[in-house]
Design a protein around this motif. Structure first.
Motif, PDB file in Angstrom:
ATOM      1  N   GLY A 129       0.788  -1.230   0.000  1.00 40.74           N
ATOM      2  CA  GLY A 129       0.000   0.000   0.000  1.00 40.74           C
ATOM      3  C   GLY A 129       0.818   1.277   0.000  1.00 40.74           C
ATOM      4  N   LEU A 130       2.019   1.229  -0.582  1.00 41.33           N
ATOM      5  CA  LEU A 130       2.883   2.419  -0.565  1.00 41.33           C
ATOM      6  C   LEU A 130       3.323   2.853  -1.959  1.00 41.33           C
ATOM      7  CD1 LEU A 130       5.200   1.768   2.523  1.00 41.33           C
ATOM      8  CD2 LEU A 130       3.296   3.376   2.350  1.00 41.33           C
ATOM      9  N   ALA A 131       2.523   2.543  -2.955  1.00 44.60           N
ATOM     10  CA  ALA A 131       2.882   2.908  -4.328  1.00 44.60           C
ATOM     11  C   ALA A 131       3.148   4.417  -4.431  1.00 44.60           C
ATOM     12  CB  ALA A 131       1.765   2.498  -5.280  1.00 44.60           C
ATOM     13  N   ASP A 132       2.409   5.196  -3.644  1.00 37.61           N
ATOM     14  CA  ASP A 132       2.551   6.660  -3.719  1.00 37.61           C
ATOM     15  C   ASP A 132       3.792   7.195  -2.997  1.00 37.61           C
ATOM     16  OD1 ASP A 132       1.353   5.745  -1.338  1.00 37.61           O
ATOM     17  OD2 ASP A 132       0.501   7.720  -0.937  1.00 37.61           O
ATOM     18  N   LYS A 133       4.505   6.320  -2.296  1.00 40.55           N
ATOM     19  CA  LYS A 133       5.697   6.774  -1.544  1.00 40.55           C
ATOM     20  C   LYS A 133       7.004   6.382  -2.235  1.00 40.55           C
ATOM     21  CE  LYS A 133       3.220   8.060   2.082  1.00 40.55           C
ATOM     22  NZ  LYS A 133       2.833   9.479   2.164  1.00 40.55           N
ATOM     23  N   ALA A 134       6.900   5.863  -3.441  1.00 43.46           N
ATOM     24  CA  ALA A 134       8.074   5.312  -4.132  1.00 43.46           C
ATOM     25  C   ALA A 134       9.269   6.262  -4.146  1.00 43.46           C
ATOM     26  CB  ALA A 134       7.698   4.916  -5.560  1.00 43.46           C
ATOM     27  N   ARG A 135       9.032   7.546  -4.349  1.00 42.58           N
ATOM     28  CA  ARG A 135      10.132   8.491  -4.514  1.00 42.58           C
ATOM     29  C   ARG A 135      10.524   9.198  -3.213  1.00 42.58           C
ATOM     30  NH1 ARG A 135      10.652   8.681  -9.993  1.00 42.58           N
ATOM     31  NH2 ARG A 135      12.183  10.330  -9.875  1.00 42.58           N
ATOM     32  N   GLN A 136       9.878   8.811  -2.121  1.00 39.85           N
ATOM     33  CA  GLN A 136      10.224   9.413  -0.829  1.00 39.85           C
ATOM     34  C   GLN A 136      11.392   8.659  -0.198  1.00 39.85           C
ATOM     35  OE1 GLN A 136       7.393  10.973   1.649  1.00 39.85           O
ATOM     36  NE2 GLN A 136       5.969  11.477   0.023  1.00 39.85           N
ATOM     37  N   TYR A 137      12.006   9.312   0.783  1.00 39.04           N
ATOM     38  CA  TYR A 137      13.129   8.703   1.511  1.00 39.04           C
ATOM     39  C   TYR A 137      12.629   8.151   2.844  1.00 39.04           C
ATOM     40  CZ  TYR A 137      16.210  10.597  -1.980  1.00 39.04           C
ATOM     41  OH  TYR A 137      16.831  10.845  -3.178  1.00 39.04           O
ATOM     42  N   PRO A 138      13.287   7.141   3.383  1.00 39.78           N
ATOM     43  CA  PRO A 138      12.832   6.538   4.636  1.00 39.78           C
ATOM     44  C   PRO A 138      12.540   7.564   5.739  1.00 39.78           C
ATOM     45  CG  PRO A 138      14.527   5.163   3.695  1.00 39.78           C
ATOM     46  CD  PRO A 138      14.423   6.371   2.803  1.00 39.78           C
ATOM     47  N   ALA A 139      13.387   8.588   5.849  1.00 43.80           N
ATOM     48  CA  ALA A 139      13.192   9.577   6.921  1.00 43.80           C
ATOM     49  C   ALA A 139      11.857  10.315   6.816  1.00 43.80           C
ATOM     50  CB  ALA A 139      14.348  10.576   6.922  1.00 43.80           C
ATOM     51  N   GLN A 140      11.254  10.282   5.629  1.00 46.44           N
ATOM     52  CA  GLN A 140       9.975  10.977   5.431  1.00 46.44           C
ATOM     53  C   GLN A 140       8.780  10.102   5.810  1.00 46.44           C
ATOM     54  OE1 GLN A 140      11.321  11.863   1.238  1.00 46.44           O
ATOM     55  NE2 GLN A 140      10.257  13.786   1.646  1.00 46.44           N
ATOM     56  N   LEU A 141       9.063   8.871   6.224  1.00 47.74           N
ATOM     57  CA  LEU A 141       7.981   7.918   6.509  1.00 47.74           C
ATOM     58  C   LEU A 141       7.849   7.635   7.999  1.00 47.74           C
ATOM     59  CD1 LEU A 141       8.702   5.189   3.784  1.00 47.74           C
ATOM     60  CD2 LEU A 141       7.344   7.275   3.556  1.00 47.74           C
ATOM     61  N   SER A 142       6.665   7.192   8.400  1.00 49.13           N
ATOM     62  CA  SER A 142       6.448   6.749   9.785  1.00 49.13           C
ATOM     63  C   SER A 142       7.103   5.376   9.978  1.00 49.13           C
ATOM     64  CB  SER A 142       4.946   6.631  10.054  1.00 49.13           C
ATOM     65  OG  SER A 142       4.419   5.546   9.315  1.00 49.13           O
TER      66      SER A 142
END
Ligand code: ADP
Ligand code: ADP
Length: 232
Positions: A129-142
């Motif tokens: 369920g994270l297709a929309d986070k593909a280009r983000q970096y780990p630090a930007q995630l919970s």
């Protein structure tokens, strides 16, 4: 699917030897979710890490899907490990790579061609369920999202086995439940056999079909929860 036969692990600490795991055996059938519970220092993590030879057993044999890992050379082991995914308490993501790159990394290591890699990365991020986070970096995630990226990475090479080392111990109860649901889904939809170490009994009860209790470096009990008469 997973057989640990009389495996043991000793560490040298100063001039002494510590028995992290004493000769102990475990067999996990295909499609099961095997929990390993016990107090801190019981040897759970060492046992789990022997299942993919992240820790080399001092003695004993490890079989995955009928193949003896303990008999392989380095190249053969690298190959065999592709069918064994692993996730950790602290996610172990590459912090300066995007989520997509974190997943793609293991596909590159397996020499998957670029076009197929891109497709598989998308699929795996979709599954968690994270297709929309593909280009983000780990630090930007919970924390929960980071663990989902780690699950996507573990799934990339279509593993037969997923090893989970305290996968929810850094997460709050609600996020824990969502991660357990993803693990359940992966077990059910892709027939991935799971071995999960936790000190949280509730986690094991929620997820596992079998629960082994570890104490002082050995498995002291194996509870089969698919048999309701011995429901723990
Ligand atoms: P658990 O996962 O149940 O907390 P571990 O497998 O991490 O238990 O550790 C089992 C025992 O082995 C502990 O006493 C621990 O201190 C010891 N141990 C684990 N790893 C090492 C190591 N690399 N060197 C020395 N001792 C270790
Ligand atoms: P801890 O249990 O203390 O949180 P981790 O499980 O996060 O420790 O990591 C333990 C070790 O495993 C680290 O040294 C790390 O480099 C190594 N490791 C992490 N991921 C992998 C992997 N996918 N394959 C092989 N080794 C790994």
């Amino acid at each position: 699917m997973i057989t640990l036969r009389e495996v043991s692990k000793q560490y040298k600490v100063g001039r002494d030897w510590v028995d992290a795991v004493k000769p102990t055996s475990l067999h996990v059938e295909k499609g099961q979710i095997q929990g390993i519970i016990g107090f801190s220092g019981a040897g759970k993590s060492t046992l789990l890490r022997m299942a993919n030879l992240l820790e080399l057993p001092t003695a004993g044999e490890v079989y995955i899907d009928g193949q003896e890992l303990t008999g392989l050379n380095a190249g053969e082991l690298r190959e065999a490990r592709r069918s064994i995914g692993m996730i950790f308490q602290h996610y172990n993501l590459l912090s300066n790579e995007t989520c997509a790159a974190n997943v793609e990394f293991v596909l590159k290591a397996a020499n998957v061609p670029s076009k197929q890699r891109k497709r598989r990365v998308e699929e795996c991020l979709e599954i968690v369920g994270l297709a929309d986070k593909a280009r983000q970096y780990p630090a930007q995630l919970s924390g929960g999202q980071k663990q989902r990226v780690a699950i996507a990475r573990a799934l990339a090479n279509n593993p037969k086995v997923l090893l989970c080392d305290e996968p929810t111990s850094a997460l709050d109860p609600v996020t824990t439940l969502s991660i357990l649901e993803f693990l359940e889904k992966i077990n059910r939809e892709f027939q991935v056999t799971i071995m999960l170490v936790t000190h949280e009994i509730q986690v094991a009860k929620r997820l596992c079909s079998q629960i082994a209790v570890m104490e002082g470096g050995v498995i002291t009990e194996q509870l089969d929860r698919s048999r309701p008469d011995i429901e723990p």
